[in-house]
Design a protein around this motif. Sequence first.
Motif, PDB file in Angstrom:
ATOM      1  N   THR A 369      -5.078   3.751   1.843  1.00  0.00           N
ATOM      2  CA  THR A 369      -5.739   3.158   3.007  1.00  0.00           C
ATOM      3  C   THR A 369      -5.699   4.146   4.169  1.00  0.00           C
ATOM      4  O   THR A 369      -5.010   5.162   4.113  1.00  0.00           O
ATOM      5  CB  THR A 369      -5.091   1.839   3.426  1.00  0.00           C
ATOM      6  OG1 THR A 369      -3.761   2.123   3.845  1.00  0.00           O
ATOM      7  CG2 THR A 369      -5.075   0.846   2.281  1.00  0.00           C
ATOM      8  N   ALA A 370      -6.435   3.818   5.204  1.00  0.00           N
ATOM      9  CA  ALA A 370      -6.534   4.733   6.342  1.00  0.00           C
ATOM     10  C   ALA A 370      -5.163   5.018   6.932  1.00  0.00           C
ATOM     11  O   ALA A 370      -4.375   4.098   7.140  1.00  0.00           O
ATOM     12  CB  ALA A 370      -7.415   4.111   7.404  1.00  0.00           C
ATOM     13  N   PRO A 371      -4.872   6.277   7.235  1.00  0.00           N
ATOM     14  CA  PRO A 371      -3.583   6.601   7.847  1.00  0.00           C
ATOM     15  C   PRO A 371      -3.498   6.010   9.252  1.00  0.00           C
ATOM     16  O   PRO A 371      -4.497   5.925   9.957  1.00  0.00           O
ATOM     17  CB  PRO A 371      -3.596   8.121   7.935  1.00  0.00           C
ATOM     18  CG  PRO A 371      -4.716   8.587   7.094  1.00  0.00           C
ATOM     19  CD  PRO A 371      -5.695   7.465   7.005  1.00  0.00           C
ATOM     20  N   SER A 372      -2.309   5.609   9.602  1.00  0.00           N
ATOM     21  CA  SER A 372      -2.091   5.040  10.921  1.00  0.00           C
ATOM     22  C   SER A 372      -0.833   5.678  11.498  1.00  0.00           C
ATOM     23  O   SER A 372       0.026   6.133  10.763  1.00  0.00           O
ATOM     24  CB  SER A 372      -1.920   3.533  10.777  1.00  0.00           C
ATOM     25  OG  SER A 372      -1.276   3.009  11.911  1.00  0.00           O
ATOM     26  N   VAL A 373      -0.746   5.709  12.818  1.00  0.00           N
ATOM     27  CA  VAL A 373       0.468   6.238  13.430  1.00  0.00           C
ATOM     28  C   VAL A 373       1.391   5.072  13.768  1.00  0.00           C
ATOM     29  O   VAL A 373       1.051   3.916  13.538  1.00  0.00           O
ATOM     30  CB  VAL A 373       0.137   7.067  14.688  1.00  0.00           C
ATOM     31  CG1 VAL A 373      -0.813   8.206  14.307  1.00  0.00           C
ATOM     32  CG2 VAL A 373      -0.483   6.200  15.765  1.00  0.00           C
ATOM     33  N   LYS A 517     -21.207   2.874   8.098  1.00  0.00           N
ATOM     34  CA  LYS A 517     -20.659   3.552   6.921  1.00  0.00           C
ATOM     35  C   LYS A 517     -20.516   2.562   5.757  1.00  0.00           C
ATOM     36  O   LYS A 517     -20.908   2.845   4.626  1.00  0.00           O
ATOM     37  CB  LYS A 517     -19.267   4.109   7.267  1.00  0.00           C
ATOM     38  CG  LYS A 517     -19.272   5.579   7.619  1.00  0.00           C
ATOM     39  CD  LYS A 517     -19.242   6.398   6.367  1.00  0.00           C
ATOM     40  CE  LYS A 517     -19.560   7.863   6.508  1.00  0.00           C
ATOM     41  NZ  LYS A 517     -18.698   8.602   7.386  1.00  0.00           N
ATOM     42  N   LEU A 518     -19.936   1.409   6.071  1.00  0.00           N
ATOM     43  CA  LEU A 518     -19.703   0.421   5.008  1.00  0.00           C
ATOM     44  C   LEU A 518     -21.014  -0.037   4.389  1.00  0.00           C
ATOM     45  O   LEU A 518     -21.097  -0.285   3.194  1.00  0.00           O
ATOM     46  CB  LEU A 518     -18.940  -0.788   5.566  1.00  0.00           C
ATOM     47  CG  LEU A 518     -17.441  -0.591   5.728  1.00  0.00           C
ATOM     48  CD1 LEU A 518     -16.842  -1.795   6.436  1.00  0.00           C
ATOM     49  CD2 LEU A 518     -16.764  -0.373   4.390  1.00  0.00           C
ATOM     50  N   LYS A 519     -22.038  -0.118   5.221  1.00  0.00           N
ATOM     51  CA  LYS A 519     -23.336  -0.543   4.712  1.00  0.00           C
ATOM     52  C   LYS A 519     -23.814   0.433   3.635  1.00  0.00           C
ATOM     53  O   LYS A 519     -24.453   0.039   2.666  1.00  0.00           O
ATOM     54  CB  LYS A 519     -24.328  -0.613   5.872  1.00  0.00           C
ATOM     55  CG  LYS A 519     -25.627  -1.280   5.490  1.00  0.00           C
ATOM     56  CD  LYS A 519     -26.596  -1.281   6.654  1.00  0.00           C
ATOM     57  CE  LYS A 519     -27.975  -1.647   6.164  1.00  0.00           C
ATOM     58  NZ  LYS A 519     -29.008  -1.210   7.098  1.00  0.00           N
ATOM     59  N   ILE A 592     -11.223   4.519   2.396  1.00  0.00           N
ATOM     60  CA  ILE A 592     -10.887   5.713   3.158  1.00  0.00           C
ATOM     61  C   ILE A 592     -12.131   6.318   3.803  1.00  0.00           C
ATOM     62  O   ILE A 592     -12.116   6.699   4.956  1.00  0.00           O
ATOM     63  CB  ILE A 592     -10.056   6.698   2.309  1.00  0.00           C
ATOM     64  CG1 ILE A 592      -9.299   7.666   3.188  1.00  0.00           C
ATOM     65  CG2 ILE A 592     -10.860   7.397   1.272  1.00  0.00           C
ATOM     66  CD1 ILE A 592      -7.855   7.751   2.851  1.00  0.00           C
ATOM     67  N   SER A 593     -13.258   6.322   3.075  1.00  0.00           N
ATOM     68  CA  SER A 593     -14.467   6.964   3.639  1.00  0.00           C
ATOM     69  C   SER A 593     -14.991   6.224   4.852  1.00  0.00           C
ATOM     70  O   SER A 593     -15.596   6.826   5.728  1.00  0.00           O
ATOM     71  CB  SER A 593     -15.594   7.026   2.611  1.00  0.00           C
ATOM     72  OG  SER A 593     -15.126   7.360   1.369  1.00  0.00           O
TER      73      SER A 593
END
Lengths: 599, 398
Positions: A369-373, A517-519, A592-593
């Motif tokens: 999944t997307a990296p997070s801080v 993007k998701l579309k 991720i994309s």
Amino acid sequence: MTDLDHIRNFSIVAHIDHGKSTLADRLIQETGTVKDRDMKEQMLDSMDIERERGITIKANTVRIDYVADNGEAYVLNLIDTPGHVDFAYEVSRSMRAVEGSLLVVDSTQGVEAQTLANVYHALDADHEIVPVLNKIDLPASECDRIAAQIEDVIGIDASQALRVSAKTGEGIRATLEAIVHRLPAPRGDRDAPLKAMLVDSWYDAYLGVVVMIRVMDGVVRKGDRIRMMQTDALYGIDTLAVLKPQMVPIPELGPGEIGVFTASIKQVRDTRVGDTITHEKKGCAVALPGFKPAQPVVFCGLFPVDANQFEDLREAIDKLALNDASFSSEMETSAALGFGFRCGFLGLLHLEVIRDRLEREYDIDLITTAPSVVYHLFMKDGTVRDLHNPADMPDLTLVDHVEEPRIKATILVPDEYLGDVLKLCQDRRGVQLDLTYAGQRAMAVYDLPLNEVVFDFYDRLKSVTKGYASFDYAMTGYQEDNLVKMSVLVNDEPVDALSMMVHRDRAEMRGRAMVEKLKDLIPRHMFKIPIQAAIGSKVIARETLSALRKDVTAKCYGGDATRKRKLLDKQKAGKKKMRQFGKVEIPQEAFISALKMDS
Amino acid sequence: MPLPSWWRAVLPEDWEEGGFGLYLHWPFCQSKCPYCDFNSHVSANIDQDRWAQAYLGEIDRIGALTAGRVLRSVFFGGGTPSLMEPALVDVILRKVRATWAWANDIEITLEANPTSVEAGRFAGFRAAGVNRVSMGVQALNDADLRALGRRHSLAEARAAFDVARGLFDRVSFDLIYARQDQTPAQWERELREALAMAVDHLSLYQLTIEEGTAFGDRFAVGKLHGLPDEDRAADMYLRTQEITAAAGMPGYEVSNHAKPGQESRHNLIYWRYGDYAGIGPGAHGRLTVGGQRMATEAHRAPAAWLEQVEQAGHGESLREPVDGQAQLTEMVMMGLRLHEGIDLARLGRLADRSGHDIYSNINGLRDIGMVDTDGGRLRLTEQGRPVLNAVLRRLLPD
């Protein structure tokens, strides 16, 4: 045991691709430490991933026996350190174990961001530094210009810089002589109580935990009872050895020497890098200052593609953690992705390396999944919480304010791309701290929020500068800002794995980019699908994925049955790479994309 | 629970719901068309006697496996079977007649190219027993015929078609649409012309770019322009259904249209998932032998097939059982192509036997309006028909 005058301990600092590992290889080869027939490219990079990517991740050490031109035999201990910012903590602690550094600069390229970052670690450790201009065999080599640049940018004397081609071997002998004559010998008292620094430790499947030490004072011998001063644990030394680079047993190690021991230690977590090792009895009184353990700064979820591989993933993560105390993990459940782990990393490269190892060495397909801080949440009730996962963001009414980590980023870039780089930094909420020129290169220093960098900053930087920029960063601290959680709804259902923390002013833009993007990433379904980004219950961006209109095979007769059936089976197998979310199937890569931005 | 064997003997076998037919493949063409992915070969010298012996041997062999069955159809496909000598067709059909009992309304179809050479043979084919021809007309203007790599002009096609119409009661022809640069208006005009010509059956295929064809190669390198996007292709498809239905030749399958009662009986066997023997290079078959449905495949290369028939006594390169799930997939994949759909009771028997629950999938698809189950049959709705592949992916068990 070697007397102090005949020991030199050193490391090599360089920007990635400037030839550090090749130089190390040549030093090893030239002195006959490794027989030619056993020589592998980049001898010290032992992991497949290290060799493949041409990067060093773990510090590696080799003891080189060298007979100098003056006829005397010297022991040279080389600690090869990682170059990448994610592993900066390894660099700085390894540097404490040696007295000098070779500063390798590609004479066709010049000083880069990592050169700077690493040379500062060396200066911090009071190293004597010998500049080495590498790749002099290449036609584009410009030694005089680069030497001047080193003096300009770094401020060290480069008039005596060595000129070397690690590829052809030219200048290698001179480098060995310079190590002996220009780097200082270590100091130490053989008769004082044992005082050794724990430099590194790793897990070996056959030997258990192997501990690397640098002896400061005193002598350690096989069979000695030792004490780790910070953890106050007692061990008996089973084996004592030096690395050449394979382990060669040795009866004792004295002041200035670097070696390894095993002592029936079960896991790497039982050892603390920077700890002081002394004898159980008649120990030393004052411990070395020690290091702060490295803290993960980037978190992401790792989920097995095949839910049945969850246990395999757990086992693999446990095994990797045995050897990497900086990598953290805890179980996580996602409505979208099922069971997995929330893992903490030192940076993006560390994340990629761990993910690659899980996929390759343990053969587990992963969704990342997307990296997070890590955000600091200051709650209205006065408590402070760490937020590792945007999905866990509590109700806004309970939160007083949010702080996010910031970094100081140093970017070196050719003039012509500077405008694009400044724009990129500006777009990512950067504050310019400094802008200087050295020749045709500019050095921009920015204060940036880490959350704007963790995802695709480096990719964007590479693309706007055609790969000519170099980048390095250091964490500077936390700062309050207007941060909100943006959630994403697909077909009116929130997809937890896609929620993210964003700056309020950037939310519309991120939300729009995300739904667009998701579309594109979600294939058309038999019904239309609304895709929305929202803050709380307020929708800030919306797209509609229209329904699939035509997908039918025109001809299908008796002779087509087998082939069309197999095609259908294949498509159904491809469907398994999708995640079912309500009635909607979302491809894995979407997770991720979807977060990568094009501008 | 498996049925006791005596029960099985009493119940009809599943294939009987679709009937039994014979497919014969003639692999040769005069030239290869750029959209065609069928097993076709261009060859100058063909020893038709030698081929006759091979076909007859194969008919004997299959006849022994299917003794006592009633044959509903024979289909000569290719390749270009209208290049066969009428005498060869005659000798084959005599053998077929001697091997199986024929249904009263047996359909014997031969695929033909609409050229003058082949039209000259039509009378001979009719005399041999062929009672239906299916002609590859493909387009109704010369420029597009050339673009599709056809060797005949429109005038030639019309002349050949007239010959066929004079000789046979049942004549079908194929058109390809959604061609390069074809506008919906152009297609609509062409379709109306086609309907004016048509006798009782039409196959209307949207151009499909298949891998391993000349079009496929051009498409792969981005050199095939002017193909319609999904929306336009969908519009053209829906319009085609409306126009043909209004003209009394409604669709009864994804791409096939007929006057009621004039549907292709042979192809219905495939779509109703009956049994069919495939004879000739590359021919596929589905044959229930000893209660087990088998898939058969013959060698694709003409010379290899011929040699193997002569030397080993059969032309098969593969014969394997089709397991329960594969049968279920094939029955659904074929059956949903038909507007009549699939008998739910029959589907249920196969699903239960292979241990799959597809009812919840059916319900899910019904909820979103893709299928209906009225009258005990599973059918695609108007909405579901153009997205059959997506329905199948959702419907069939993993």
